[in-house]
Design a protein around this motif. Structure first.
Motif, PDB file in Angstrom:
ATOM      1  N   ARG A  66       0.808  -1.217   0.000  1.00  0.00           N
ATOM      2  CA  ARG A  66       0.000   0.000   0.000  1.00  0.00           C
ATOM      3  C   ARG A  66       0.844   1.272   0.000  1.00  0.00           C
ATOM      4  O   ARG A  66       0.376   2.334  -0.384  1.00  0.00           O
ATOM      5  N   ASP A  67       2.086   1.164   0.440  1.00  0.00           N
ATOM      6  CA  ASP A  67       2.944   2.345   0.576  1.00  0.00           C
ATOM      7  C   ASP A  67       3.445   2.791  -0.797  1.00  0.00           C
ATOM      8  O   ASP A  67       4.136   2.034  -1.479  1.00  0.00           O
ATOM      9  N   PRO A  68       3.119   4.025  -1.215  1.00  0.00           N
ATOM     10  CA  PRO A  68       3.589   4.483  -2.538  1.00  0.00           C
ATOM     11  C   PRO A  68       5.107   4.593  -2.620  1.00  0.00           C
ATOM     12  O   PRO A  68       5.673   4.617  -3.713  1.00  0.00           O
ATOM     13  N   HIS A  69       5.764   4.672  -1.467  1.00  0.00           N
ATOM     14  CA  HIS A  69       7.223   4.740  -1.454  1.00  0.00           C
ATOM     15  C   HIS A  69       7.832   3.411  -1.019  1.00  0.00           C
ATOM     16  O   HIS A  69       8.978   3.353  -0.570  1.00  0.00           O
ATOM     17  N   GLY A  70       7.055   2.347  -1.130  1.00  0.00           N
ATOM     18  CA  GLY A  70       7.518   1.029  -0.727  1.00  0.00           C
ATOM     19  C   GLY A  70       8.606   0.500  -1.635  1.00  0.00           C
ATOM     20  O   GLY A  70       9.001   1.142  -2.615  1.00  0.00           O
ATOM     21  N   PRO A  71       9.111  -0.694  -1.330  1.00  0.00           N
ATOM     22  CA  PRO A  71      10.235  -1.250  -2.100  1.00  0.00           C
ATOM     23  C   PRO A  71       9.855  -1.548  -3.542  1.00  0.00           C
ATOM     24  O   PRO A  71       8.700  -1.857  -3.857  1.00  0.00           O
ATOM     25  N   ASP A  72      10.837  -1.426  -4.436  1.00  0.00           N
ATOM     26  CA  ASP A  72      10.608  -1.762  -5.845  1.00  0.00           C
ATOM     27  C   ASP A  72      10.323  -3.246  -6.006  1.00  0.00           C
ATOM     28  O   ASP A  72       9.500  -3.646  -6.831  1.00  0.00           O
ATOM     29  N   ASP A  73      11.011  -4.050  -5.243  1.00  0.00           N
ATOM     30  CA  ASP A  73      10.807  -5.501  -5.274  1.00  0.00           C
ATOM     31  C   ASP A  73      10.208  -5.939  -3.956  1.00  0.00           C
ATOM     32  O   ASP A  73      10.623  -5.490  -2.891  1.00  0.00           O
ATOM     33  N   MET A  74       9.246  -6.852  -4.032  1.00  0.00           N
ATOM     34  CA  MET A  74       8.711  -7.448  -2.810  1.00  0.00           C
ATOM     35  C   MET A  74       9.599  -8.621  -2.405  1.00  0.00           C
ATOM     36  O   MET A  74      10.267  -9.235  -3.250  1.00  0.00           O
ATOM     37  N   PRO A  75       9.626  -8.952  -1.121  1.00  0.00           N
ATOM     38  CA  PRO A  75      10.462 -10.076  -0.679  1.00  0.00           C
ATOM     39  C   PRO A  75      10.070 -11.384  -1.349  1.00  0.00           C
ATOM     40  O   PRO A  75       8.891 -11.619  -1.642  1.00  0.00           O
ATOM     41  N   ARG A  76      11.057 -12.198  -1.594  1.00  0.00           N
ATOM     42  CA  ARG A  76      10.823 -13.556  -2.084  1.00  0.00           C
ATOM     43  C   ARG A  76      11.280 -14.607  -1.076  1.00  0.00           C
ATOM     44  O   ARG A  76      11.154 -15.793  -1.316  1.00  0.00           O
ATOM     45  N   ALA A  77      11.823 -14.120   0.046  1.00  0.00           N
ATOM     46  CA  ALA A  77      12.295 -15.036   1.087  1.00  0.00           C
ATOM     47  C   ALA A  77      11.976 -14.450   2.447  1.00  0.00           C
ATOM     48  O   ALA A  77      11.902 -13.226   2.626  1.00  0.00           O
TER      49      ALA A  77
END
Length: 313
Positions: A66-77
């Motif tokens: 939801r964060d517009p300034h969140g990470p470019d990649d989401m965690p995969r681990a």
């Protein structure tokens, strides 16, 4: 380890006796985003604790999305630090605090993440080696002193697991010494008396009233001159300090790093602990070994859990 994964955030979860904390960790800097905490419901059914862990993971992931300034990649681990014995394959091998049935499978099924479990003391030591008080150090012994007591030896920036993953014990086995009249042996497990929970039991056994804030209340009473509180603290610090000194005598580390609520405390306990450590180091020229407080505080478990997931990939 793949290059793409090493640049991606890792989900770190620290399951403790009093709280569950989670966040997204930048493995290059140790920075935590979307830090979330919930109480640990120790006395519910084991499956409900696993559900709580699943829920906090979902909260962190949803906050990042939801964060517009969140990470470019989401965690995969995801890495999960637990207050239990974890073998070298990442399997929980104890239930000292509470069972966590099917934890790895449950988190994977709900998130699709690859999941790695690690003993909380090794996770915390790993974080301290990378970003905390153990940086730039060939070897240090990390002691987690809190509700329970455990340790990890770190060599060249990595926790030493032992052959099977069980190298975290130093106060949980019974010790025997002769009684004063030498007619028999007195047998006791140090952790039962010297941990935070052990100190509360020792206080109660000596006639003390219920402690509103656990061992923190003992420190307050000791500072006010309560001789019984001072006696409990000194006895616990004396037992733990002698055990740490024995570990130093065996391992010869470059420094000692203390973590956990008791390990990071200041006051009478810390004073007596350090006195007993230094007094019982066999080689006196080494008695001035640096004794440091963990630099990352309560975040060490989250960061170390994430690093453990990355290292296992």
């Amino acid at each position: 380890m793949t290059p793409s994964l090493s640049r991606s955030p890792i989900l770190g979860i620290d399951v403790g006796a009093t709280k569950i904390a989670a966040g997204m960790v930048n493995p290059c800097t140790g920075e935590i985003c979307f830090l979330t905490r919930i109480p640990t419901r120790r006395h519910v059914a084991p499956g409900e604790i696993v559900s709580d862990i699943t829920a906090i993971v979902a909260q962190v992931m949803d906050a990042a999305r939801r964060d517009p300034h969140g990470p470019d990649d989401m965690p995969r681990a995801a890495g999960i630090a637990v207050p239990e014995l974890v073998d070298i394959t990442g399997q929980i091998r104890s239930a000292w605090n509470f069972p966590l049935p099917d934890l790895t499978r449950t988190i994977h099924e709900h998130t699709g993440l690859s999941v790695r479990l690690e003993s909380d003391v090794r996770a915390a030591a790993f974080a301290e080696a990378r970003f905390g008080s153990g940086q730039s150090c060939d070897s240090f012994a990390y002691f987690s002193l809190g509700s329970g007591i455990s340790y990890t030896l770190c060599l060249n920036g990595r926790p030493y697991r032992g052959t099977h993953g069980f190298a975290i014990h130093f106060a949980s086995s019974s010790l025997a010494v002769p009684t004063e009249d030498r007619t028999r042996l007195s047998i006791a497990i140090p952790e039962d008396f010297a941990s935070g929970l052990g100190m509360e039991r020792l206080w109660a056994a000596r006639g003390g009233e219920k402690l509103k804030e656990g061992v923190h209340t003992l420190e307050t009473l000791a500072a006010a001159g309560d001789s019984r509180a001072k006696g409990v603290i000194e006895d616990a610090a004396g037992m733990t300090g002698r055990l740490i000194a024995q570990a130093v005598n065996m391992l010869d580390p470059e420094k000692i790093v203390l973590g956990g609520g008791l390990g990071c405390s200041e006051g009478f306990y810390r004073q007596k602990l350090e006195e007993h450590i230094r007094a019982n180091i066999w080689e006196r020229s080494f008695a001035d070994i640096p004794i440091l407080i963990a630099g990352l505080g309560e975040q060490s478990g989250i960061i170390g859990a994430a690093l453990s997931a990355l290292a296992a990939d």
